[in-house]
Design a protein around this motif. Structure first.
Motif, PDB file in Angstrom:
ATOM      1  N   ARG A 168       0.862  -1.114   0.255  1.00 24.45           N
ATOM      2  CA  ARG A 168       0.197   0.069   0.053  1.00 24.45           C
ATOM      3  C   ARG A 168       0.792   1.293  -0.246  1.00 24.45           C
ATOM      4  O   ARG A 168       0.506   2.366  -0.537  1.00 24.45           O
ATOM      5  N   ILE A 169       2.270   1.283   0.686  1.00 23.54           N
ATOM      6  CA  ILE A 169       2.850   2.436   0.929  1.00 23.54           C
ATOM      7  C   ILE A 169       3.821   2.416  -0.631  1.00 23.54           C
ATOM      8  O   ILE A 169       3.180   3.910  -1.260  1.00 23.54           O
ATOM      9  N   TRP A 170       3.736   1.406  -1.527  1.00 24.09           N
ATOM     10  CA  TRP A 170       4.772   1.744  -2.822  1.00 24.09           C
ATOM     11  C   TRP A 170       3.673   2.024  -3.759  1.00 24.09           C
ATOM     12  O   TRP A 170       3.539   2.809  -4.140  1.00 24.09           O
ATOM     13  N   SER A 171       2.256   1.615  -3.700  1.00 27.77           N
ATOM     14  CA  SER A 171       1.302   1.583  -4.357  1.00 27.77           C
ATOM     15  C   SER A 171       0.980   3.138  -4.850  1.00 27.77           C
ATOM     16  O   SER A 171       0.643   3.746  -6.055  1.00 27.77           O
ATOM     17  N   ALA A 172       1.067   3.876  -3.281  1.00 32.62           N
ATOM     18  CA  ALA A 172       0.134   5.327  -2.947  1.00 32.62           C
ATOM     19  C   ALA A 172       1.420   6.156  -3.675  1.00 32.62           C
ATOM     20  O   ALA A 172       1.460   6.974  -4.736  1.00 32.62           O
ATOM     21  N   LEU A 173       3.238   5.488  -3.344  1.00 32.80           N
ATOM     22  CA  LEU A 173       4.017   6.661  -3.467  1.00 32.80           C
ATOM     23  C   LEU A 173       4.218   6.933  -5.331  1.00 32.80           C
ATOM     24  O   LEU A 173       4.289   7.316  -5.965  1.00 32.80           O
ATOM     25  N   ILE A 174       4.417   6.089  -5.520  1.00 25.75           N
ATOM     26  CA  ILE A 174       4.133   5.202  -7.671  1.00 25.75           C
ATOM     27  C   ILE A 174       2.834   5.897  -8.001  1.00 25.75           C
ATOM     28  O   ILE A 174       2.927   6.407  -9.078  1.00 25.75           O
ATOM     29  N   GLY A 175       1.758   5.572  -7.230  1.00 21.86           N
ATOM     30  CA  GLY A 175       0.812   5.678  -8.078  1.00 21.86           C
ATOM     31  C   GLY A 175       0.461   7.465  -8.141  1.00 21.86           C
ATOM     32  O   GLY A 175      -0.237   8.008  -9.254  1.00 21.86           O
ATOM     33  N   TYR A 176       1.080   7.991  -6.687  1.00 17.09           N
ATOM     34  CA  TYR A 176       0.960   9.633  -7.393  1.00 17.09           C
ATOM     35  C   TYR A 176       1.833   9.968  -7.723  1.00 17.09           C
ATOM     36  O   TYR A 176       1.807  11.123  -8.394  1.00 17.09           O
ATOM     37  N   THR A 177       2.801   9.413  -8.115  1.00 15.41           N
ATOM     38  CA  THR A 177       4.237  10.312  -8.215  1.00 15.41           C
ATOM     39  C   THR A 177       3.946  10.334  -9.705  1.00 15.41           C
ATOM     40  O   THR A 177       4.450  11.195 -10.215  1.00 15.41           O
ATOM     41  N   LEU A 178       3.558   9.420 -10.416  1.00 15.73           N
ATOM     42  CA  LEU A 178       3.361   9.658 -11.732  1.00 15.73           C
ATOM     43  C   LEU A 178       1.732   9.375 -11.659  1.00 15.73           C
ATOM     44  O   LEU A 178       1.636   9.743 -13.750  1.00 15.73           O
ATOM     45  N   ASP A 179       1.133   9.733 -11.384  1.00 14.84           N
ATOM     46  CA  ASP A 179      -0.282   9.808 -11.942  1.00 14.84           C
ATOM     47  C   ASP A 179      -1.028   8.843 -12.669  1.00 14.84           C
ATOM     48  O   ASP A 179      -2.101   9.295 -13.647  1.00 14.84           O
ATOM     49  N   ASN A 180      -0.389   7.557 -11.601  1.00 16.66           N
ATOM     50  CA  ASN A 180      -0.761   6.076 -12.683  1.00 16.66           C
ATOM     51  C   ASN A 180      -1.142   5.231 -11.666  1.00 16.66           C
ATOM     52  O   ASN A 180      -0.680   4.776 -11.369  1.00 16.66           O
ATOM     53  N   PHE A 181      -3.159   5.133 -11.864  1.00 15.76           N
ATOM     54  CA  PHE A 181      -2.843   4.287 -10.765  1.00 15.76           C
ATOM     55  C   PHE A 181      -2.728   2.841 -11.016  1.00 15.76           C
ATOM     56  O   PHE A 181      -2.269   1.964  -9.997  1.00 15.76           O
ATOM     57  N   THR A 182      -2.891   2.188 -11.847  1.00 13.12           N
ATOM     58  CA  THR A 182      -2.290   0.692 -12.493  1.00 13.12           C
ATOM     59  C   THR A 182      -0.458   0.759 -12.065  1.00 13.12           C
ATOM     60  O   THR A 182      -0.230  -0.508 -11.663  1.00 13.12           O
ATOM     61  N   VAL A 183      -0.033   1.362 -13.096  1.00 12.81           N
ATOM     62  CA  VAL A 183       1.085   1.033 -12.746  1.00 12.81           C
ATOM     63  C   VAL A 183       1.719   1.011 -11.147  1.00 12.81           C
ATOM     64  O   VAL A 183       2.718   0.653 -11.101  1.00 12.81           O
ATOM     65  N   GLY A 184       1.248   1.933 -10.287  1.00 10.20           N
ATOM     66  CA  GLY A 184       1.348   1.831  -8.910  1.00 10.20           C
ATOM     67  C   GLY A 184       1.213   1.027  -8.697  1.00 10.20           C
ATOM     68  O   GLY A 184       1.714   0.409  -7.727  1.00 10.20           O
ATOM     69  N   TYR A 185      -0.047   0.712  -8.515  1.00  3.80           N
ATOM     70  CA  TYR A 185      -0.632  -0.881  -8.228  1.00  3.80           C
ATOM     71  C   TYR A 185      -0.128  -2.421  -8.956  1.00  3.80           C
ATOM     72  O   TYR A 185       0.970  -2.769  -8.003  1.00  3.80           O
ATOM     73  N   VAL A 186       0.873  -2.462 -10.145  1.00  2.00           N
ATOM     74  CA  VAL A 186       1.134  -3.312 -10.481  1.00  2.00           C
ATOM     75  C   VAL A 186       2.853  -3.034 -10.069  1.00  2.00           C
ATOM     76  O   VAL A 186       3.592  -4.118  -9.951  1.00  2.00           O
ATOM     77  N   GLY A 187       3.497  -1.740  -9.984  1.00  2.00           N
ATOM     78  CA  GLY A 187       4.568  -1.534  -9.777  1.00  2.00           C
ATOM     79  C   GLY A 187       4.879  -1.929  -7.566  1.00  2.00           C
ATOM     80  O   GLY A 187       6.277  -2.577  -8.006  1.00  2.00           O
ATOM     81  N   ALA A 188       3.462  -1.573  -7.373  1.00  2.00           N
ATOM     82  CA  ALA A 188       3.767  -1.791  -5.784  1.00  2.00           C
ATOM     83  C   ALA A 188       4.414  -4.104  -5.470  1.00  2.00           C
ATOM     84  O   ALA A 188       4.836  -3.945  -4.493  1.00  2.00           O
ATOM     85  N   ILE A 189       3.389  -4.028  -5.844  1.00  2.00           N
ATOM     86  CA  ILE A 189       3.116  -5.608  -5.761  1.00  2.00           C
ATOM     87  C   ILE A 189       4.908  -6.479  -5.911  1.00  2.00           C
ATOM     88  O   ILE A 189       5.793  -7.287  -5.511  1.00  2.00           O
ATOM     89  N   TRP A 190       5.455  -6.149  -7.130  1.00  2.00           N
ATOM     90  CA  TRP A 190       6.681  -6.744  -7.213  1.00  2.00           C
ATOM     91  C   TRP A 190       8.247  -5.569  -6.453  1.00  2.00           C
ATOM     92  O   TRP A 190       8.920  -6.137  -6.504  1.00  2.00           O
ATOM     93  N   LEU A 191       7.641  -4.437  -5.956  1.00  2.00           N
ATOM     94  CA  LEU A 191       8.729  -3.752  -4.923  1.00  2.00           C
ATOM     95  C   LEU A 191       8.018  -4.679  -3.521  1.00  2.00           C
ATOM     96  O   LEU A 191       9.644  -4.283  -2.810  1.00  2.00           O
TER      97      LEU A 191
END
Length: 210
Positions: A168-191
């Motif tokens: 959830r931390i990674w998903s929020a960080l990546i999603g809000y930084t890139l303004d892309n919820f999907t990328v944040g969601y997928v990237g978060a699980i692999w981090l």
């Protein structure tokens, strides 16, 4: 134990407790459909809670995962040298293993419907399998009365459990930084999964050297 490890452990445990309680409240007190509106808007219609097999698997997963998350800090804080606390530790340990066995199997099923496409499905599948394997090995070694290896595999098991927090931390960080919820969601699980396991290995090595 170095002071920064203590601070990090305290933060992780508090976050885990907060997540466990928040998940139960979100799905069993508040409206889960409203709480997952972003995912629904992105196309994951399962979170409308109209698909009964998936819905029941999700509820089972949430309840049992929350139990495991909440048990973890208690287990690490218990003083195992006293017989009464050792008995509590063993009872909670059995509940932890049972909870993960159920939640992990439910997680494998849910991973087939994970939001974010193939990479997301694969990531959540790997997470569920890692959860089951690390917990089984922790259980196996305590049955063999190999306490050092049991403890190390339990650290790894709880590190996988805490992927629910770091995801959830990674998903929020990546999603809000890139303004892309999907990328944040997928990237978060692999981090979250490999990141947590790496930190667990650092923790284990630090304790071995003490």
């Amino acid at each position: 134990m170095n002071w920064y490890f203590k601070i990090a452990a305290g933060f992780v445990f508090l976050s885990a407790i907060a997540l466990g309680l928040a998940s139960l409240i979100r799905y069993f007190v508040l409206d889960p459909v409203a709480g997952n509106q972003i995912i629904i808007d992105q196309g994951l219609e399962m979170y409308t809670m109209e698909h009964k097999p998936w819905k029941y698997a999700l509820y089972v997963h949430i309840i049992t995962a929350s139990i495991a998350i909440l048990i973890g800090p208690i287990q690490f804080l218990l003083n195992k040298t006293r017989s009464r606390r050792l008995s509590i530790h063993r009872s909670l340990g059995k509940l932890y293993v049972i909870a993960i066995a159920i939640s992990g199997v439910a997680g494998v099923y849910l991973s087939l419907y994970a939001f974010g496409g193939f990479l997301s499905k694969l990531g959540f599948f790997a997470l569920s399998i890692s959860w089951l394997v690390t917990t089984y090995l922790a259980y196996y070694y305590i049955r063999q009365k190999n306490i050092p290896l049991h403890r190390e595999w339990m650290y790894r098991s709880y590190a996988v459990t805490l992927a629910a927090v770091t995801f959830r931390i990674w998903s929020a960080l990546i999603g809000y930084t890139l303004d892309n919820f999907t990328v944040g969601y997928v990237g978060a699980i692999w981090l979250a999964l490999p990141g947590n396991l790496i930190l667990a290995e650092m923790w284990i090595r630090q304790k071995r050297n003490n």
